[in-house]
Design a protein around this motif. Sequence first.
Motif, PDB file in Angstrom:
ATOM      1  N   HIS A  43      42.668 -54.962 -34.782  1.00 18.01           N
ATOM      2  CA  HIS A  43      44.053 -55.077 -34.321  1.00 18.01           C
ATOM      3  C   HIS A  43      44.353 -56.571 -34.164  1.00 18.01           C
ATOM      4  O   HIS A  43      43.669 -57.263 -33.403  1.00 18.01           O
ATOM      5  N   LEU A  44      45.358 -57.028 -34.877  1.00 17.78           N
ATOM      6  CA  LEU A  44      45.665 -58.461 -34.896  1.00 17.78           C
ATOM      7  C   LEU A  44      47.125 -58.683 -34.530  1.00 17.78           C
ATOM      8  O   LEU A  44      48.020 -58.018 -35.052  1.00 17.78           O
ATOM      9  N   ASP A  45      47.351 -59.618 -33.636  1.00 15.74           N
ATOM     10  CA  ASP A  45      48.704 -59.990 -33.213  1.00 15.74           C
ATOM     11  C   ASP A  45      48.832 -61.504 -33.340  1.00 15.74           C
ATOM     12  O   ASP A  45      48.141 -62.249 -32.656  1.00 15.74           O
ATOM     13  N   VAL A  46      49.684 -61.951 -34.251  1.00 20.91           N
ATOM     14  CA  VAL A  46      49.895 -63.373 -34.497  1.00 20.91           C
ATOM     15  C   VAL A  46      51.283 -63.750 -34.012  1.00 20.91           C
ATOM     16  O   VAL A  46      52.275 -63.106 -34.355  1.00 20.91           O
ATOM     17  N   GLN A  47      51.354 -64.787 -33.205  1.00 23.93           N
ATOM     18  CA  GLN A  47      52.624 -65.277 -32.674  1.00 23.93           C
ATOM     19  C   GLN A  47      52.827 -66.719 -33.098  1.00 23.93           C
ATOM     20  O   GLN A  47      51.928 -67.542 -32.973  1.00 23.93           O
ATOM     21  N   ILE A  48      54.017 -66.999 -33.608  1.00 22.51           N
ATOM     22  CA  ILE A  48      54.357 -68.332 -34.104  1.00 22.51           C
ATOM     23  C   ILE A  48      55.343 -68.971 -33.145  1.00 22.51           C
ATOM     24  O   ILE A  48      56.379 -68.391 -32.828  1.00 22.51           O
ATOM     25  N   GLY A  49      55.043 -70.153 -32.690  1.00 19.73           N
ATOM     26  CA  GLY A  49      55.924 -70.846 -31.760  1.00 19.73           C
ATOM     27  C   GLY A  49      55.657 -70.422 -30.340  1.00 19.73           C
ATOM     28  O   GLY A  49      54.573 -69.980 -29.971  1.00 19.73           O
ATOM     29  N   GLU A  50      56.691 -70.550 -29.493  1.00 20.20           N
ATOM     30  CA  GLU A  50      56.566 -70.186 -28.078  1.00 20.20           C
ATOM     31  C   GLU A  50      56.372 -68.685 -27.945  1.00 20.20           C
ATOM     32  O   GLU A  50      56.806 -67.900 -28.781  1.00 20.20           O
ATOM     33  N   HIS A  51      55.749 -68.273 -26.854  1.00 25.73           N
ATOM     34  CA  HIS A  51      55.409 -66.880 -26.657  1.00 25.73           C
ATOM     35  C   HIS A  51      56.147 -66.302 -25.457  1.00 25.73           C
ATOM     36  O   HIS A  51      56.941 -66.958 -24.816  1.00 25.73           O
ATOM     37  N   THR A  52      55.832 -65.065 -25.187  1.00 26.28           N
ATOM     38  CA  THR A  52      56.513 -64.374 -24.106  1.00 26.28           C
ATOM     39  C   THR A  52      56.157 -64.993 -22.765  1.00 26.28           C
ATOM     40  O   THR A  52      55.130 -65.641 -22.606  1.00 26.28           O
ATOM     41  N   LEU A  53      57.001 -64.746 -21.797  1.00 25.51           N
ATOM     42  CA  LEU A  53      56.786 -65.294 -20.462  1.00 25.51           C
ATOM     43  C   LEU A  53      55.611 -64.629 -19.772  1.00 25.51           C
ATOM     44  O   LEU A  53      55.276 -63.474 -20.030  1.00 25.51           O
ATOM     45  N   ASP A  54      55.006 -65.375 -18.886  1.00 24.09           N
ATOM     46  CA  ASP A  54      53.938 -64.841 -18.065  1.00 24.09           C
ATOM     47  C   ASP A  54      54.520 -63.737 -17.172  1.00 24.09           C
ATOM     48  O   ASP A  54      55.563 -63.920 -16.552  1.00 24.09           O
ATOM     49  N   PRO A  55      53.849 -62.562 -17.100  1.00 29.16           N
ATOM     50  CA  PRO A  55      54.372 -61.477 -16.259  1.00 29.16           C
ATOM     51  C   PRO A  55      54.577 -61.885 -14.806  1.00 29.16           C
ATOM     52  O   PRO A  55      55.480 -61.396 -14.133  1.00 29.16           O
ATOM     53  N   SER A  56      53.740 -62.791 -14.309  1.00 24.12           N
ATOM     54  CA  SER A  56      53.889 -63.228 -12.919  1.00 24.12           C
ATOM     55  C   SER A  56      55.199 -63.969 -12.716  1.00 24.12           C
ATOM     56  O   SER A  56      55.793 -63.927 -11.642  1.00 24.12           O
TER      57      SER A  56
END
Length: 218
Positions: A123-136
């Motif tokens: 299972h591979l998840d590649v993210q380009i650039g900025e990512h999602t916010l920290d849940p906290s």
Amino acid sequence: CFTKMRVRSIGLLLISCLCLSSAMFFDLGEREEKCIIEDIPQDTLVTGNFKMELWGGSKRDSAFQLGMNVAVRDPDFQTVMTKKYSQEGKFSFTSHTSGQHYICLQSTSTTFAVFAGDKLRVHLDVQIGEHTLDPSIVKAKDTVRAMEYRLMHLIEEVRHIIKQQNYQREREETFRQTSEDINSHVLWWAIMQTFILITVGVWQMKQMKDFLIEKKLV
């Protein structure tokens, strides 16, 4: 309060729309290498998360080791990074040039792990650039601070989209220039062919005329 909730909802919606990621899964054989191609602008942060698991076949003792080697190559096939991981891990790199980058994964698991019909599913998840916010941050009680982080994140995402658009414009300009060069070459080749055909036709007519005069047929 209602207005703040609406602003927060709109901000989260925009952030979710602007998040650029690619999630997938695939099967990997023993010592087999598979690569995915990502078109990445220059000076862009790329992160990836992967997880390996056995798929099919009988269940195994968890004593064996699953492992993965991750290698990243730039458009010139120069190695940007290479590192060995265990069953799951996270990698990141920054692109130094624009173009297609090759993210290659190769299993380093033992033969025992993939014996008797077992397959390695990745299972591979590649993210380009900025990512999602920290849940906290999303759950922060300080609404102003949470909105500040969301706004900063949104600005970074917009910058990344602008960078992507500039990169696409560069690619479009390169493609247009290449097309114009090809069309120019085709045009000159057609003109040359026409000139050769006319020259050959005139030469044949002259040869025919000289032949007829020589044979005193005209």
